[in-house]
Design a protein around this motif. Structure first.
Motif, short mmCIF file in Angstrom:
data_model
loop_
_atom_site.label_atom_id
_atom_site.label_comp_id
_atom_site.label_asym_id
_atom_site.label_seq_id
_atom_site.Cartn_x
_atom_site.Cartn_y
_atom_site.Cartn_z
N GLY A 28 0.84 3.75 -1.03
CA GLY A 28 1.23 3.51 0.36
C GLY A 28 2.67 3.72 0.73
N HIS A 29 3.52 4.14 -0.19
CA HIS A 29 4.93 4.23 0.13
C HIS A 29 5.37 5.57 0.72
N CYS A 30 4.76 6.67 0.28
CA CYS A 30 5.34 7.99 0.59
C CYS A 30 4.71 8.68 1.80
N PHE A 31 3.54 8.28 2.18
CA PHE A 31 2.84 8.87 3.33
C PHE A 31 2.48 10.34 3.15
N GLU A 32 2.56 10.84 1.93
CA GLU A 32 2.19 12.24 1.70
C GLU A 32 0.69 12.45 1.86
N CYS A 33 -0.09 11.40 1.70
CA CYS A 33 -1.54 11.52 1.67
C CYS A 33 -2.18 11.33 3.02
N CYS A 72 -4.60 7.00 0.29
CA CYS A 72 -4.53 6.27 -0.98
C CYS A 72 -4.83 4.80 -0.83
N ARG A 128 -3.35 6.60 5.63
CA ARG A 128 -3.03 6.87 4.23
C ARG A 128 -4.30 6.87 3.38
N ILE A 154 -1.59 13.43 -3.05
CA ILE A 154 -1.01 12.10 -3.23
C ILE A 154 0.29 12.24 -4.02
N TYR A 155 1.24 11.37 -3.74
CA TYR A 155 2.42 11.30 -4.59
C TYR A 155 2.55 9.90 -5.21
N CYS A 156 2.58 8.86 -4.37
CA CYS A 156 2.83 7.51 -4.91
C CYS A 156 1.55 6.73 -5.17
N ASN A 157 0.51 7.05 -4.40
CA ASN A 157 -0.80 6.41 -4.54
C ASN A 157 -0.82 4.91 -4.17
S1 FES Z 1 0.15 8.78 -1.76
FE1 FES Z 1 1.97 7.84 -1.12
S2 FES Z 1 1.27 6.86 0.68
FE2 FES Z 1 -0.55 7.60 -0.14
#
Ligand code: FES
Ligand SMILES: Cc1cc2nc3c(=O)[nH]c(=O)nc-3n(C[C@H](O)[C@H](O)[C@H](O)COP(=O)(O)OP(=O)(O)OC[C@H]3O[C@@H](n4cnc5c(N)ncnc54)[C@H](O)[C@@H]3O)c2cc1C
Lengths: 407, 89, 113
Positions: free
Chosen positions: C66-71, C84, C82, C61-64
């Motif tokens: 919903g913004h970054c889509f890393e998860c 998160c 996502r 996770i990066y933003c937790n």
């Molecule tokens: S951690 Fe950034 S979208 Fe889920």
């Protein structure tokens, strides 16, 4: 007459929804998160009067009030696009299309990153991510963290981690590069911290007010700033150190920090490792206005408000027909201001749908935003009022231009 | 790891070195910099790295305060074509 | 599940009554109902949610929010979910990474500018 649609179930969106529903109109609130409340959910701090501002409770009460007023809240629903077709707004979600004459965007803010070598490793997260993990999801982001970026939000969240019994090794600066420039400059950071000194107990306040006096003193302060930092809630705040790298094999194992000069340059040979299993990046917030942008709303970059904000007037109305904005999308401030803005937008929308009659309520609501702002506990930018003044000026210029074109 | 190898755009893995070099070579505006490097064109739509990409380009060019430097393109959340089809039918 | 904050000095205790069982990359885990997939995995000590599609570097996770889509993970075969902001559910079959929704990427590439 269809229903009013609001995108974002944060404090701004929910309070607007309540206001509109209480005037007897149908309202649908759409949000992609799993619970209502937006970024209010994660907030937790003790106000000067000793009361706790508990974001979970505040959110629950807003959601409750909205439901009682008849508001429909649709969670788990990302909005991917909006467009104006004929005299209606079309709102696209994954599964459905909605139509409305009055659309309120209350999508809040997003976090600005501070890129640091190694920041893609699992265990590195934005400081807001750690806040949500800790206070909303109630899982520890890790056992021992380092916070990179010294500002209001990171100080507030450091304390929240502390309350949850999570060890924070230190709060420190990022190494200077182009994107991190301002957050990496000890003087800049010191300056911007002075207006949050009310949040920090003794040492910092004393130091802060001493340094307040003039530039020379500030320079001295930074030059002699203790290398191991001053402690705030027992967490060292280090303005003369910077994280130069985050290391680890497949996940965060620690950070490499170095001493920096008063202007932010790394002093060679001073590197040392601090072990940690998570790292929080705190680069500040900017208005999340992507939907206003795809809708064709004019924008202005206003530093004091956190970046590009959609043009709007005091009643939270944009120059695009039927499009309103409220909350952090209009500038970075605390949740209480977002609530007042939501009420104002709600009244403005209801007034337009009902064909007038709420003018004096709107004036009162606008005045309430000011009062709330003046009494705000958290201020993200000391000159937010100046930012709002600039925006008002842009609005007037824009109106005059449109009048000139129509003539 | 040196700063040049540091990732700025996490989605497309565009590095700081690549961005700074491109910005210097072409005197890019933020938009040009994005198109030349793909920074900000990945899965997240540039929500994470936009300020960083902006700042690198704006180190040498002026910001237009009345125009968003890095435009937003719909959809602002990825939608699979199957689903898009359902919606617009 | 030692990574949870059970007794918070200010916030109410969490609801531990409803435990759900799910799999992540074919391994079984337990989580709590009403928590996100990302939170449930982190509570089990799992940080890596996917590997970058091209370089293979691990990501979490990066933003937790919903913004970054890393998860993004795949859930019961659906890709690009996502972790998160998706609540974990009984019997969920979660897989890390997954390929990109290539259509979206190509679409963006042709539209950008
Ligand atoms: S951690 Fe950034 S979208 Fe889920
Ligand atoms: C990570 C983070 C931490 C913060 N922490 C604090 C803090 O500790 N103290 C403080 O005073 N302020 C904090 N803030 C500032 C915060 O933005 C305000 O306090 C307040 O919550 C703003 O309210 P809002 O209603 O404008 O937006 P938000 O509370 O952000 O609500 C916006 C809602 O819109 C939804 N949304 C956005 N885009 C879409 C879309 N395309 N489709 C569907 N739904 C969408 C989001 O899911 C969210 O629920 C924080 C902000 C962030 C981003």
């Amino acid at each position: 007459m269809g229903k009013v649609i609001i995108i974002g179930a944060g404090p701004a969106g929910l309070s607007a929804a309540i206001t509109i529903a209480e005037k007897g109109l149908d309202v649908l609130v759409i949000d992609e998160y799993m619970v209502g409340g937006g970024r209010l959910l994660g907030q937790l701090y003790e106000e000067p009067n000793g009361n706790w501002w508990n974001g979970i409770k505040e959110s629950k009460s807003l959601v409750e009030r909205a439901k009682n007023a008849g508001v429909e809240i649709q969670l788990h629903t990302p909005v991917s696009n909006i467009e104006r077709i004929d005299d209606e707004w079309v709102i696209y979600t994954e599964s459905e299309v909605h139509y409305t004459s009055h659309l309120l965007l209350a999508t809040g803010a997003a976090e600005t990153p501070l890129p640091i070598p190694g920041w893609t490793l699992p265990g590195v997260m934005s400081v807001g991510a750690a806040q949500v993990m800790t206070n909303v999801q109630r899982v520890k982001p890790g056992n021992r963290g380092v916070i990179v970026g010294v500002n209001v939000l990171s100080s507030a969240i450091a304390m929240e981690l502390k309350i949850a019994n999570i060890d924070v090794a230190c709060i420190t600066l990022p190494k200077m590069n182009i994107p991190t420039e301002k957050s990496a400059d000890p003087m800049e950071v010191m300056n911007s911290l002075l207006h949050v000194s009310h949040m920090a107990p003794s040492a910092f306040v004393k130091l802060g007010s001493k340094l307040m006096t003039n530039d020379f003193m500030k320079r001295m302060g930074i030059t002699f700033f203790p290398k191991n930092g001053v402690k705030m809630w027992d967490i060292p705040i280090m303005l003369r150190k910077a994280v130069v790298e985050i290391y680890g094999d497949g996940k965060v194992e620690g950070v490499k920090i170095a001493t920096i000069s008063p202007s932010g340059e790394v002093v060679a040979g001073t590197e040392e490792n601090i072990s940690a299993d998570f790292v929080c990046i705190a680069g500040g917030l900017y208005p999340l206005a992507e939907l206003a942008a795809v809708a064709g709303c004019p924008f202005y970059h206003i530093e004091e408000l956190g970046g590009y904000v959609p043009l709007h007037n005091e009643q939270m109305q944009t120059p695009v027909e039927g499009l309103y904005v409220a909350g952090n999308i209009t500038g970075i401030e605390g949740a209480k201001v977002a609530i007042s803005q939501g009420v104002t937008a709600g009244l403005a929308i209801a007034n337009d749908v009902l064909g007038g009659g709420l003018e004096s309520n709107i004036q009162q609501a606008i005045a309430d935003i000011e009062t709330t702002r003046d009494n705000a506990y958290i201020q993200f930018h000391p000159e937010v009022k100046e930012g709002k003044r600039k925006l008002q000026q842009y609005w007037e210029e824009h109106q005059n231009k449109s009048v000139a074109i129509t003539l | 790891m040196t700063d040049n190898k540091m990732i700025i755009c996490r989605c497309e893995e565009v590095t700081y070195g690549e961005l700074v070099e491109t910005a210097e070579k072409f005197g890019c505006t933020p938009r040009e910099l994005k198109l030349r490097t793909r920074a900000g064109m990945g899965y997240c739509g540039g929500r994470t790295c936009r300020s960083a990409v902006d700042s690198i380009a704006l180190a040498a060019t002026e910001r237009d305060i009345s125009e968003i430097t890095l435009k937003y393109q719909p959809p602002i959340r990825p939608v699979s074509f199957g689903k898009l089809g359902d919606v617009t039918k | 599940m030692t990574n949870r904050i059970l007794n918070h000095p200010v916030l109410d205790p969490i609801d531990e009554s409803e435990v759900v069982t799910f799999t992540f990359d074919n391994k079984e885990y337990k989580g709590l109902r009403h928590e996100s997939i990302a939170a449930a995995l982190l509570a089990n000590g799992v940080r890596t949610l996917r590997h970058h599609e091209e370089s293979g570097t691990p990501r979490g996770i990066y933003c937790n929010i919903g913004h970054c889509f890393e998860c993004r993970v795949s859930v019961n075969g659906e890709q690009g979910v996502r972790a998160c902001l998706t609540p974990v559910q009984e019997g969920m079959n979660i897989e890390s990474g997954g390929k990109l929704l290539t259509t979206v990427r190509d679409w963006r590439a042709s539209q950008n500018g």
